[in-house]
Write an enzyme that holds these catalytic residues in place. Structure first.
Site, short mmCIF file in Angstrom:
data_model
loop_
_atom_site.label_atom_id
_atom_site.label_comp_id
_atom_site.label_asym_id
_atom_site.label_seq_id
_atom_site.Cartn_x
_atom_site.Cartn_y
_atom_site.Cartn_z
CB VAL A 12 39.04 -10.07 16.20
CG1 VAL A 12 39.47 -8.60 15.49
CG2 VAL A 12 39.24 -11.46 15.48
CB SER A 34 25.12 -10.89 24.25
OG SER A 34 25.69 -10.46 23.04
CB THR A 116 34.00 -11.65 6.61
OG1 THR A 116 34.16 -12.94 6.40
CG2 THR A 116 32.63 -11.37 6.26
CE1 TYR A 140 29.89 -12.50 10.16
CE2 TYR A 140 31.07 -13.99 8.77
CZ TYR A 140 31.11 -13.07 9.68
OH TYR A 140 32.24 -12.72 9.98
CE LYS A 144 30.84 -8.85 10.33
NZ LYS A 144 31.50 -8.06 11.25
CG LEU A 187 40.42 -26.96 11.55
CD1 LEU A 187 39.78 -28.24 11.54
CD2 LEU A 187 41.01 -26.92 10.11
N GLY A 280 27.73 -25.13 2.78
CA GLY A 280 28.19 -23.85 2.50
C GLY A 280 29.55 -23.49 2.57
N1 UDP Z 1 36.39 -27.81 9.91
C1 UDP Z 1 36.55 -29.10 9.79
N2 UDP Z 1 36.20 -29.66 11.22
C2 UDP Z 1 35.91 -28.69 12.21
C3 UDP Z 1 35.76 -27.44 11.88
C4 UDP Z 1 36.05 -27.16 10.75
O1 UDP Z 1 37.10 -30.13 9.05
O2 UDP Z 1 35.74 -29.41 13.34
C5 UDP Z 1 36.81 -27.43 8.43
C6 UDP Z 1 35.79 -26.54 7.78
O3 UDP Z 1 34.70 -27.46 7.16
C7 UDP Z 1 36.66 -25.54 6.90
C8 UDP Z 1 37.89 -25.36 7.47
O4 UDP Z 1 37.93 -26.47 8.57
O5 UDP Z 1 36.73 -26.14 5.61
C9 UDP Z 1 38.01 -24.08 8.44
O6 UDP Z 1 36.62 -23.98 9.34
P1 UDP Z 1 36.54 -22.92 10.25
O7 UDP Z 1 35.10 -22.99 11.01
O8 UDP Z 1 37.77 -22.83 11.34
O9 UDP Z 1 36.52 -21.66 9.63
P2 UDP Z 1 35.87 -20.99 8.47
O10 UDP Z 1 36.65 -21.19 7.16
O11 UDP Z 1 34.52 -21.92 8.20
O12 UDP Z 1 35.29 -19.52 8.62
#
Ligand code: UDP
Length: 327
Positions: A12, A34, A116, A140, A144, A187, A280
């Site tokens: 970002v 880092s 966030t 996290y 924030k 994702l 979570g």
């Molecule tokens: N997710 C998934 N497979 C992956 C990574 C994420 O199904 O390999 C799901 C994750 O459980 C969430 C959504 O995709 O419901 C978005 O996840 P991401 O980690 O991109 O962002 P977050 O919403 O956790 O900040």
């Protein structure tokens, strides 16, 4: 304006630095490299290598007559924050306290902060408005939220003008700047790694959510639209006031819909494996975005999911193993 972008070597931060430069501002990046990448820092931005925990160096770095700070530097992995919370208290909270100290010492009165939607935890009402109760479910989000509160008090006590932007799911790329985390947990980059054959498949974490297709729903926002909101926010801070604004498009897409969009964009069959829920993860996070539109005059120029994925795909193809494959 003369602006300092902390974390300007990250995803970002680097795209925001690019947009600020394009708008005619002078940009200095402050980053300890880092987790960021030297290669991500846009041309035209100066780099100060500094960790936020080094208060003397930070105070000296802020001494160059800056008009404002965009504070993106933070650790941002939810899972890591659960297993190593101390990293998040120290880096995100103490680091931000040091930044406020250094700004105060140098009379810098303008701040935009990367907050966030994790501050809201698992909201009962979606879309999520800014008055939704803040109940983070991981360190996290807690870290924030603590910084948001610190900034409110700083604005009231010391006349800082600040805006916190509570991001939803950032996606896409901006020319040479894109998403490169190690490990990658997000994702869209993982779907694209599976499309490239760099992962055997992408896992769908949870197919039994109370959503239309059983997979989790998120509000994806193009990183350039997000960066534009930072530009508007930096121009519109008011001394003595701290505004908190959600930053998302207000549209939800399920994990399955994102995978379908990626298949459409790449033209590739992307192998998928259904897996249990990730701990979570709330079922649905979608922003109410009326406030930021009204208060900053922000609007999304790239709200389509396919555009975000196609920009991320271009970056993934030109950087098959991240920035290192390119340097
Ligand atoms: N997710 C998934 N497979 C992956 C990574 C994420 O199904 O390999 C799901 C994750 O459980 C969430 C959504 O995709 O419901 C978005 O996840 P991401 O980690 O991109 O962002 P977050 O919403 O956790 O900040």
């Amino acid at each position: 304006m003369r602006l300092l972008v902390t974390g300007g070597a990250g995803y970002v931060g680097s795209v925001s630095a690019r947009i600020l430069l394009a708008a005619g501002h002078e940009v200095t990046v402050l980053d300890d490299l880092s987790r960021g990448h030297r290669e991500a820092i846009p041309e035209g931005a100066e780099l100060i290598e500094c960790n936020l925990l080094d208060l003397p160096k930070l105070t000296e770095s802020l001494g160059g007559g800056f008009d404002g700070v965009l504070h993106c530097a933070a650790f941002a992995l939810v899972g890591e924050s659960v297993t190593q919370p101390e990293l998040y208290w120290r880096n995100n909270i103490t680091g931000s306290l040091n930044l406020l100290d250094a700004m105060r010492a140098n009379g810098v009165k303008r701040l935009v902060f990367s907050s966030t939607c994790a501050c809201y935890g698992e909201p009962e009402v979606v879309p999520i408005a800014e008055d939704c109760p803040t109940r983070p479910v991981n360190p996290y989000g807690e870290s924030k939220l603590a910084v948001d509160r610190m900034i409110s008090a700083e604005a009231a006590a010391h006349d800082l003008g600040a805006i916190s932007l509570r991001y939803f799911n950032v996606a896409g790329a901006s020319g040479p700047c894109g998403e490169d985390h190690e490990p990658e947990t997000h994702l869209i980059p993982n779907i694209l790694r599976a499309a490239q054959g760099l992962l055997p498949h992408v896992s769908i974490f949870g197919t039994d959510y109370p959503t239309p297709d059983g997979t989790a729903v998120r509000d994806y926002i193009h990183v350039e639209d997000l960066a534009n909101a930072h530009l508007l926010a930096l121009e519109q801070t008011v001394q003595g006031s701290h505004k908190i604004l959600n930053l998302g498009n207000g549209n939800g897409f399920s994990v399955r819909e994102v995978i379908e969009a990626a298949r459409r964009v790449t033209g590739l069959e992307i192998p998928v494996v259904e897996a249990p829920r990730r701990e979570g993860d709330p079922p649905m996070l979608v922003a109410a975005s009326a406030k930021i539109r009204a208060e900053l005059g922000w609007e999304a120029k790239r709200p389509e999911l396919d555009t975000m994925i196609s920009d991320a795909w271009a970056f993934a193809q030109s950087h098959p193993s991240g920035y290192h494959s390119h340097s």
